[in-house]
Scaffold this active site. Sequence first.
Site, PDB file in Angstrom:
ATOM      1  N   SER A  58      97.491  57.626  41.634  1.00 29.68           N
ATOM      2  CA  SER A  58      96.337  56.969  41.010  1.00 29.68           C
ATOM      3  C   SER A  58      96.000  55.657  41.720  1.00 29.68           C
ATOM      4  O   SER A  58      96.773  55.151  42.541  1.00 29.68           O
ATOM      5  CB  SER A  58      96.644  56.684  39.545  1.00 29.68           C
ATOM      6  OG  SER A  58      97.536  55.583  39.471  1.00 29.68           O
ATOM      7  N   CYS A  59      94.876  55.099  41.355  1.00 31.20           N
ATOM      8  CA  CYS A  59      94.405  53.837  41.951  1.00 31.20           C
ATOM      9  C   CYS A  59      95.437  52.718  41.771  1.00 31.20           C
ATOM     10  O   CYS A  59      95.817  52.043  42.736  1.00 31.20           O
ATOM     11  CB  CYS A  59      93.068  53.449  41.326  1.00 31.20           C
ATOM     12  SG  CYS A  59      93.027  53.655  39.527  1.00 31.20           S
ATOM     13  N   ASN A  60      95.911  52.535  40.542  1.00 37.29           N
ATOM     14  CA  ASN A  60      96.878  51.460  40.298  1.00 37.29           C
ATOM     15  C   ASN A  60      98.175  51.696  41.059  1.00 37.29           C
ATOM     16  O   ASN A  60      98.725  50.788  41.687  1.00 37.29           O
ATOM     17  CB  ASN A  60      97.162  51.354  38.795  1.00 37.29           C
ATOM     18  CG  ASN A  60      96.059  50.624  38.062  1.00 37.29           C
ATOM     19  OD1 ASN A  60      95.653  49.533  38.455  1.00 37.29           O
ATOM     20  ND2 ASN A  60      95.553  51.221  36.997  1.00 37.29           N
TER      21      ASN A  60
ATOM     22  N   GLY B 104      95.330  61.960  38.435  1.00 41.60           N
ATOM     23  CA  GLY B 104      95.338  62.418  37.044  1.00 41.60           C
ATOM     24  C   GLY B 104      96.354  63.520  36.813  1.00 41.60           C
ATOM     25  O   GLY B 104      96.685  63.845  35.668  1.00 41.60           O
TER      26      GLY B 104
ATOM     27  N   ARG C 169      90.447  48.468  33.890  1.00 39.04           N
ATOM     28  CA  ARG C 169      89.040  48.645  33.487  1.00 39.04           C
ATOM     29  C   ARG C 169      88.965  49.763  32.419  1.00 39.04           C
ATOM     30  O   ARG C 169      89.737  50.725  32.475  1.00 39.04           O
ATOM     31  CB  ARG C 169      88.149  48.938  34.702  1.00 39.04           C
ATOM     32  CG  ARG C 169      88.420  50.256  35.415  1.00 39.04           C
ATOM     33  CD  ARG C 169      87.581  51.381  34.818  1.00 39.04           C
ATOM     34  NE  ARG C 169      87.767  52.664  35.459  1.00 39.04           N
ATOM     35  CZ  ARG C 169      88.660  53.571  35.071  1.00 39.04           C
ATOM     36  NH1 ARG C 169      89.518  53.324  34.095  1.00 39.04           N
ATOM     37  NH2 ARG C 169      88.708  54.750  35.672  1.00 39.04           N
TER      38      ARG C 169
ATOM     39  N   GLY D  50     104.562  52.120  36.961  1.00 40.56           N
ATOM     40  CA  GLY D  50     105.841  51.772  37.610  1.00 40.56           C
ATOM     41  C   GLY D  50     106.633  53.030  37.953  1.00 40.56           C
ATOM     42  O   GLY D  50     106.945  53.289  39.133  1.00 40.56           O
TER      43      GLY D  50
ATOM     44  N   HIS E 177      90.244  47.012  38.435  1.00 40.56           N
ATOM     45  CA  HIS E 177      91.448  46.528  37.751  1.00 40.56           C
ATOM     46  C   HIS E 177      91.870  45.190  38.360  1.00 40.56           C
ATOM     47  O   HIS E 177      91.565  44.889  39.522  1.00 40.56           O
ATOM     48  CB  HIS E 177      92.623  47.487  37.937  1.00 40.56           C
ATOM     49  CG  HIS E 177      92.350  48.915  37.598  1.00 40.56           C
ATOM     50  ND1 HIS E 177      91.867  49.323  36.377  1.00 40.56           N
ATOM     51  CD2 HIS E 177      92.525  50.050  38.324  1.00 40.56           C
ATOM     52  CE1 HIS E 177      91.757  50.641  36.364  1.00 40.56           C
ATOM     53  NE2 HIS E 177      92.143  51.106  37.536  1.00 40.56           N
TER      54      HIS E 177
ATOM     55  N   ILE F  81      85.420  60.360  42.319  1.00 41.13           N
ATOM     56  CA  ILE F  81      86.284  60.443  43.498  1.00 41.13           C
ATOM     57  C   ILE F  81      85.746  61.474  44.492  1.00 41.13           C
ATOM     58  O   ILE F  81      85.669  61.208  45.692  1.00 41.13           O
ATOM     59  CB  ILE F  81      87.740  60.784  43.078  1.00 41.13           C
ATOM     60  CG1 ILE F  81      88.299  59.692  42.132  1.00 41.13           C
ATOM     61  CG2 ILE F  81      88.642  60.967  44.294  1.00 41.13           C
ATOM     62  CD1 ILE F  81      88.346  58.294  42.711  1.00 41.13           C
TER      63      ILE F  81
HETATM   64  N1  NAD Z   1      87.743  57.412  38.379  1.00 40.70           N
HETATM   65  C1  NAD Z   1      88.713  56.737  38.936  1.00 40.70           C
HETATM   66  O1  NAD Z   1      88.683  55.506  39.003  1.00 40.70           O
HETATM   67  C2  NAD Z   1      89.885  57.428  39.548  1.00 40.70           C
HETATM   68  C3  NAD Z   1      90.699  56.696  40.400  1.00 40.70           C
HETATM   69  C4  NAD Z   1      91.782  57.332  41.028  1.00 40.70           C
HETATM   70  C5  NAD Z   1      92.064  58.660  40.742  1.00 40.70           C
HETATM   71  N2  NAD Z   1      91.250  59.336  39.858  1.00 40.70           N
HETATM   72  C6  NAD Z   1      91.589  60.745  39.613  1.00 40.70           C
HETATM   73  O2  NAD Z   1      90.680  61.571  40.352  1.00 40.70           O
HETATM   74  C7  NAD Z   1      90.458  62.799  39.644  1.00 40.70           C
HETATM   75  C8  NAD Z   1      88.976  62.942  39.403  1.00 40.70           C
HETATM   76  O3  NAD Z   1      88.532  61.872  38.581  1.00 40.70           O
HETATM   77  P1  NAD Z   1      87.024  61.372  38.583  1.00 40.70           P
HETATM   78  O4  NAD Z   1      87.040  60.035  37.947  1.00 40.70           O
HETATM   79  O5  NAD Z   1      86.415  61.548  39.909  1.00 40.70           O
HETATM   80  O6  NAD Z   1      86.375  62.413  37.549  1.00 40.70           O
HETATM   81  P2  NAD Z   1      84.824  62.630  37.260  1.00 40.70           P
HETATM   82  O7  NAD Z   1      84.742  63.094  35.839  1.00 40.70           O
HETATM   83  O8  NAD Z   1      84.019  61.477  37.695  1.00 40.70           O
HETATM   84  O9  NAD Z   1      84.444  63.850  38.226  1.00 40.70           O
HETATM   85  C9  NAD Z   1      84.929  65.142  38.049  1.00 40.70           C
HETATM   86  C10 NAD Z   1      83.937  66.135  38.639  1.00 40.70           C
HETATM   87  O10 NAD Z   1      84.498  67.445  38.522  1.00 40.70           O
HETATM   88  C11 NAD Z   1      83.528  68.331  37.954  1.00 40.70           C
HETATM   89  N3  NAD Z   1      84.217  69.412  37.249  1.00 40.70           N
HETATM   90  C12 NAD Z   1      84.591  69.505  35.959  1.00 40.70           C
HETATM   91  N4  NAD Z   1      85.231  70.655  35.722  1.00 40.70           N
HETATM   92  C13 NAD Z   1      85.257  71.326  36.906  1.00 40.70           C
HETATM   93  C14 NAD Z   1      85.788  72.582  37.314  1.00 40.70           C
HETATM   94  N5  NAD Z   1      86.440  73.387  36.470  1.00 40.70           N
HETATM   95  N6  NAD Z   1      85.619  72.960  38.615  1.00 40.70           N
HETATM   96  C15 NAD Z   1      84.956  72.160  39.512  1.00 40.70           C
HETATM   97  N7  NAD Z   1      84.438  70.970  39.161  1.00 40.70           N
HETATM   98  C16 NAD Z   1      84.598  70.551  37.884  1.00 40.70           C
HETATM   99  C17 NAD Z   1      82.690  67.440  37.055  1.00 40.70           C
HETATM  100  O11 NAD Z   1      81.404  68.013  36.797  1.00 40.70           O
HETATM  101  C18 NAD Z   1      82.601  66.155  37.881  1.00 40.70           C
HETATM  102  O12 NAD Z   1      81.533  66.193  38.794  1.00 40.70           O
HETATM  103  C19 NAD Z   1      91.325  62.713  38.377  1.00 40.70           C
HETATM  104  O13 NAD Z   1      92.592  63.256  38.662  1.00 40.70           O
HETATM  105  C20 NAD Z   1      91.464  61.210  38.172  1.00 40.70           C
HETATM  106  O14 NAD Z   1      92.582  60.864  37.401  1.00 40.70           O
HETATM  107  C21 NAD Z   1      90.169  58.765  39.285  1.00 40.70           C
END
Ligand code: NAD
Length: 356
Positions: A144-146, A115, A173, A200, A225, A17
């Site tokens: 979140s995405c969903n 998250g 997914r 929901g 998804h 993200i």
């Molecule tokens: N992946 C998805 O499809 C998606 C979709 C919607 C929302 N989200 C939400 O977005 C947020 C991030 O998810 P993501 O999938 O991008 O995660 P990710 O694991 O891909 O990326 C997280 C990044 O943060 C870094 N990181 C870890 N600990 C850290 C710290 N203490 N300080 C700074 N950086 C740190 C990691 O090295 C990594 O580069 C979460 O809340 C997730 O639920 C994810």
Amino acid sequence: MAKPQKIRVAVNGYGVIGKRVAAAVVSQPDMSLEGVSDVVTDWRAQIVLRNGFRLFGATAESAKEMRDAGLETAGILDDLLGQADVVVDCTPKRIAAKNVETYRRRGIKFIVQGGEKHAVTGHSFVAECNYASAIGRDATRVVSCNTTSVVRTLTALKRAGLLQRARGTLLRRATDPWESHESGIMNTLVPEPEIPSHQGPDAQTVDPELDVVTMAVKVPETLAHLHYWSVQLTRKVSKDEVLDAFRRSSRIALINLTDGLVALNSVKELMADRGRPHANLYEVALWADMLRVQNDELFYAYMVDNQAIVIPETIDAIRALSGEVRDGSESIARTNAALGIEPSLVHARVDEPLHR
Ligand SMILES: NC(=O)c1ccc[n+]([C@@H]2O[C@H](COP(=O)([O-])OP(=O)(O)OC[C@H]3O[C@@H](n4cnc5c(N)ncnc54)[C@H](O)[C@@H]3O)[C@@H](O)[C@H]2O)c1
């Protein structure tokens, strides 16, 4: 006349993200990316510098590790926070909740991602539903995405006066493509243990009036998804009336099987061919020709690119918190223009104005 100040943005966590948010911020004429903070020292940190962004260590220790690895760092997260108006926390699930203390102490506005729990900010955001209530706030959570897809689609039906209640089944997914060597499932489907699944109730944190129940199952693929919905309408309507309600949202893209968009991979390929960064599908891609209305019941399916759908919402959330743009539709239009979100995913031009 003095040029208007840009909104200065920091991104903490440059993963799935974070990297998309950073690129989207750079594309907005009214925002500047002040820097990116992370803890890694491998190719993921190197690409931050290659993209021309300033790299900060999340802590003094991670900044030292970065320097030891030969990476040019501009300081630590605390330095970055001093140079930004809004920080977008894109760290993994539940890490942001701990960072919030720092953001509050520094008095910087912040956005967390889906998250995290609603209670972390007390406000959950989907631009087309509740932009106005985020204006000038200290913090919000982009859901979140969903959940984003659920709120976008049900808000469109609600605005048209059509929505009574909605029941959805979500095929989720299993993992993100870049992490698929580490986790994911094969040759099985894994039902979520509870009904309703959390999406929901999560949608109700944005709009408590929604009568919505979701069920979910994890499926062995990584692209996106797929949702199936059954909606009780307030009255008998035509299919055209329903499609018109969805067309009024600029972030729902009506697609057709007859255009060859027959599966998640074909829609993703279309996004790549359109030159979208990371083949991002920012819209909910909803099959218009598959959609069916039976008296006062509605049935449809759509695709959610989990890695991309929350990016335009995050950009709008930045504007809302900053208070710079007070009209949600103005922010949405600006974000759409910068990200290339247009009335049709497929056709070069559309004769009818679709977004009214
Ligand atoms: N992946 C998805 O499809 C998606 C979709 C919607 C929302 N989200 C939400 O977005 C947020 C991030 O998810 P993501 O999938 O991008 O995660 P990710 O694991 O891909 O990326 C997280 C990044 O943060 C870094 N990181 C870890 N600990 C850290 C710290 N203490 N300080 C700074 N950086 C740190 C990691 O090295 C990594 O580069 C979460 O809340 C997730 O639920 C994810």
